[in-house]
Design an enzyme around this catalytic site. Structure first.
Site, short mmCIF file in Angstrom:
data_model
loop_
_atom_site.label_atom_id
_atom_site.label_comp_id
_atom_site.label_asym_id
_atom_site.label_seq_id
_atom_site.Cartn_x
_atom_site.Cartn_y
_atom_site.Cartn_z
N SER A 299 -2.83 11.98 -6.47
CA SER A 299 -3.28 11.71 -5.10
C SER A 299 -2.36 12.30 -4.02
O SER A 299 -2.23 13.50 -3.93
CB SER A 299 -3.44 10.20 -4.96
OG SER A 299 -4.18 9.90 -3.83
N ASP B 145 -9.10 10.55 -1.04
CA ASP B 145 -9.50 9.15 -0.88
C ASP B 145 -8.92 8.52 0.39
O ASP B 145 -9.13 7.35 0.66
CB ASP B 145 -9.19 8.29 -2.13
CG ASP B 145 -7.74 8.32 -2.54
OD1 ASP B 145 -6.91 8.90 -1.81
OD2 ASP B 145 -7.43 7.75 -3.61
N ALA C 156 -3.21 1.32 6.73
CA ALA C 156 -2.85 2.17 7.88
C ALA C 156 -2.82 3.64 7.46
O ALA C 156 -3.08 4.53 8.27
CB ALA C 156 -1.49 1.75 8.42
N ASN C 157 -2.55 3.89 6.17
CA ASN C 157 -2.48 5.28 5.69
C ASN C 157 -3.86 5.96 5.60
O ASN C 157 -3.95 7.12 5.19
CB ASN C 157 -1.75 5.36 4.34
CG ASN C 157 -2.45 4.58 3.23
OD1 ASN C 157 -3.65 4.35 3.28
ND2 ASN C 157 -1.69 4.18 2.21
N ARG D 49 9.53 -2.82 0.65
CA ARG D 49 8.85 -3.10 -0.62
C ARG D 49 9.01 -1.89 -1.55
O ARG D 49 9.11 -0.75 -1.08
CB ARG D 49 7.35 -3.40 -0.40
CG ARG D 49 6.60 -2.34 0.37
CD ARG D 49 5.12 -2.60 0.42
NE ARG D 49 4.48 -2.33 -0.84
CZ ARG D 49 4.09 -1.11 -1.24
NH1 ARG D 49 4.29 -0.04 -0.46
NH2 ARG D 49 3.54 -0.93 -2.41
N SER E 55 7.79 1.00 -3.81
CA SER E 55 6.53 1.74 -3.93
C SER E 55 5.98 1.57 -5.34
O SER E 55 6.73 1.46 -6.31
CB SER E 55 6.78 3.22 -3.65
OG SER E 55 5.72 3.99 -4.15
C1 G16 Z 1 -2.31 4.69 -3.55
C2 G16 Z 1 -3.10 3.42 -3.38
C3 G16 Z 1 -3.02 2.97 -1.95
C4 G16 Z 1 -1.56 2.80 -1.54
C5 G16 Z 1 -0.78 4.08 -1.83
C6 G16 Z 1 0.71 3.93 -1.63
O1 G16 Z 1 -2.87 5.69 -2.74
O2 G16 Z 1 -4.44 3.65 -3.78
O3 G16 Z 1 -3.73 1.78 -1.83
O4 G16 Z 1 -1.46 2.51 -0.20
O5 G16 Z 1 -0.97 4.48 -3.18
O6 G16 Z 1 1.18 2.93 -2.48
P1 G16 Z 1 2.72 2.63 -2.64
O7 G16 Z 1 3.23 2.32 -1.27
O8 G16 Z 1 2.79 1.46 -3.58
O9 G16 Z 1 3.39 3.86 -3.18
P2 G16 Z 1 -3.16 7.15 -3.29
O10 G16 Z 1 -3.89 7.81 -2.18
O11 G16 Z 1 -1.82 7.76 -3.57
O12 G16 Z 1 -3.96 6.92 -4.53
#
Ligand code: G16
Length: 553
Positions: free
Chosen positions: A71, A286, A377-378, A504, A506
């Site tokens: 992603s 996405d 927010a992202n 937090r 990731s």
């Molecule tokens: C994924 C999740 C999102 C999340 C993002 C970052 O997005 O589907 O819901 O906001 O990771 O997550 P973290 O802060 O835990 O790294 P994507 O677009 O990378 O699949």
């Protein structure tokens, strides 16, 4: 019951082609599946092929999706996401099963699979269907082959769709399982569903008020750009969308994550008139954010919070015109700008809830509403409509007592539902919805921006030795481990007017994320820096300090 599947095949495939190898630490099914450096991932992809086959058998052969993508992450990473029969993210209880399956050694794999079969009462004679999709990373085909071998090892059926956006695979899984009731279960069916609804909603008039029929589309050098070319063919004569960042390094200095976190335009942005609408998606399309550069050269971002408020306001208006009582709510995360939450509560007067990061958590919470609008927010999010809501709308539409005015609103709402990919956040579907709303309102991006003022905010990544020592509670707004950290954050935050900060770990990258917001741009820089240094020192010990990347606001 005897079965024709010999589990020894599982170990044979693993040993021969997809060995786990030494020195692999504990892997967790994170925010959106397994995600790590691509050269550590092939054995995981193989095992997820196995898992998806077993899961499909527990649903008597309904399709399960396996998406190969990292992603928004850099090109060197890859990942695997599992999609459940209703097109939703993998059910949480199976995340633990997936984690256990990935963490056993090759020689324990056969017995681990046998354990899952026994505990989950998997009928190994049942049908099994696994749908596979992948992003454009050069190592994704190798991962795809590993998934295929996992499915073959357990004699499952599979469909390899090749390159897809993540939300397309969610759509294909769901529309296949409900026998086309959600749309034709093909890639062309997906495009046709969205384009048809979009064209009907737009009508003949291409421009309206300040809304101009042109936008620039940053494809993050990922799959979104490829698919947008196909959309453009179908949208010809309706929406003029110029695609850029279509064939470089995925997410590199471009795409939704870069634009949102660095708060600057992507590289590769073509020359354009001030105030032109620009949109950025991420590597697997996405997520989506909007931005523009005004006549003074100032950059302005319209992120997921904005998209949620725009959509919710539009839907509330339509629902009122339909004359039906429905409970609409917005779900956000701790990353939501405080100003957006105030706007929702004070101006829109809509119910708002806060969930843990990860669309799976937001989706779950949004199911509590008749109409649940959820966005991070992202820029990751969508809208879900309960079955009861859809039934109420159809009944009203078919009633002879319904006035022409209400009928028009009902038709519009039903078409809007058709334009939305309810299974998961979908950058292209979300973009077409935003375009529809801006067109209806006759707005350009500065009109949209004027709805409220964001509090200056900043997100930073801190590299620590072990991010798993960080634990949070209260939808991640409070950090409970390491002990004492939260008290120290509170002390720092107190010094800043309208200050707020949380940390937090990731679930997709090997970092701890630090979020800060405050009344002015200087304060937010200081607040983020203070908290980042604190996080670094609590995790790594006092000593050499991290380089805190200062991002322009
Ligand atoms: C994924 C999740 C999102 C999340 C993002 C970052 O997005 O589907 O819901 O906001 O990771 O997550 P973290 O802060 O835990 O790294 P994507 O677009 O990378 O699949």
């Amino acid at each position: 019951m005897s079965s024709s599947v010999d589990l020894r095949t599982v170990y044979a495939f693993a040993r021969e082609f997809h060995s786990k190898g030494p020195n692999i630490g504990k892997m967790l099914y994170g925010t959106a599946g397994f995600r790590t450096l691509h050269d550590k991932l092939e054995f995981i992809a193989f095992r997820m092929g196995i898992l998806a086959t077993l899961r499909s058998r527990t649903f008597s052969g309904q399709a399960i999706g396996v998406m190969i993508t990292a992603s928004h992450n850099p090109e060197c990473d890859n990942g695997v996401k599992i999609i459940d029969p209703k097109g939703e993210m993998l059910e949480m209880s199976w995340e633990g099963i997936a984690t256990d399956l990935v963490n056993v050694s090759d020689d324990k794999l056969e017995s681990e699979v046998a354990k899952i079969i026994a505990q989950q009462k998997v009928d190994m004679n049942a049908q099994s269907n696994v749908f596979i999709g992948m992003d454009t990373r050069y190592h994704s085909p190798a991962m795809g082959r590993a998934v295929v071998n996992g499915v073959r090892a357990l004699k499952g059926n599979l469909r390899d769709y090749g390159i897809l956006t993540t939300p397309m695979l969610h759509y294909l899984v769901f529309s296949h399982n409900v026998k086309g009731a959600y749309g034709t279960p093909t890639e062309a069916g997906y495009v046709a569903k969205l384009v048809t609804a979009f064209k009907k909603l737009r009508g003949e008039k291409l421009e309206n008020g300040n809304y101009k029929n042109f936008l620039l589309f940053d494809g993050a050098n990922g799959v979104g750009s490829l698919k947008m070319f196909e959309f453009n063919r179908q949208l010809a004569g309706t929406l003029q969308c110029q695609v850029f960042n279509a064939n470089g390094k995925i997410n590199h200095n471009c795409g939704a994550d870069y634009v949102k976190t660095s708060q600057r335009p992507p590289t590769g942005l073509p020359e354009h008139e001030p105030n032109t609408r620009c949109v950025s998606v991420d590597g697997d399309a996405d997520r989506v954010v909007y931005f523009f550069i005004d006549s003074n050269g100032t950059f302005h971002l319209l992120d997921g919070d904005r998209i949620a408020t725009l959509i919710a306001d539009y839907l509330m208006d339509l629902v009122q015109k339909c004359g039906i009582s429905l409970k609409l709510g917005i779900v956000q995360t701790a990353y939501a700008n405080g100003a957006s939450t105030d706007y929702i509560v004070d101006q829109l007067k809509i119910d708002v809830a806060c969930a843990q990061t990860g669309v799976k958590h937001l989706h779950h919470k949004a199911l509590e509403y008749d109409i649940g609008v959820y966005f991070e927010a992202n820029g990751h999010g969508t809208v879900i409509f309960s079955e009861k809501t859809k039934a109420k709308l159809s009944v009203a539409l078919n009633s002879t007592a319904t006035s022409e005015e209400r009928r028009e609103a009902l038709n519009k709402l039903l078409l809007t539902i058709d334009l939305i990919n309810e299974t998961v956040g979908d950058a292209i579907s979300d973009m077409l919805l935003v375009e529809t709303i801006l067109h209806t309102k006759g707005w350009d991006l500065s009109d949209w921006l004027a709805t409220y003022d964001d509090l200056p905010n900043l997100q930073q990544k801190v590299k620590v030795q072990d991010r798993n020592i960080f634990e949070t509670t209260d939808a991640e707004r409070i950090c409970v481990k390491p002990e004492g950290l939260q008290d120290k954050i509170n002390e720092i935050v107190k010094k800043y007017k309208r200050g707020r900060s949380f940390v937090r770990p990731s679930g997709t990258e090997d970092v701890v994320r630090v979020y800060a917001e405050a009344e002015n741009a200087d304060d937010v820089q200081l607040l983020a820096a203070e908290v980042s240094i604190l996080v670094y020192e609590m995790a790594n010990g006092v000593g050499e300090r991290p380089m805190i990347p200062h991002q322009k606001l």
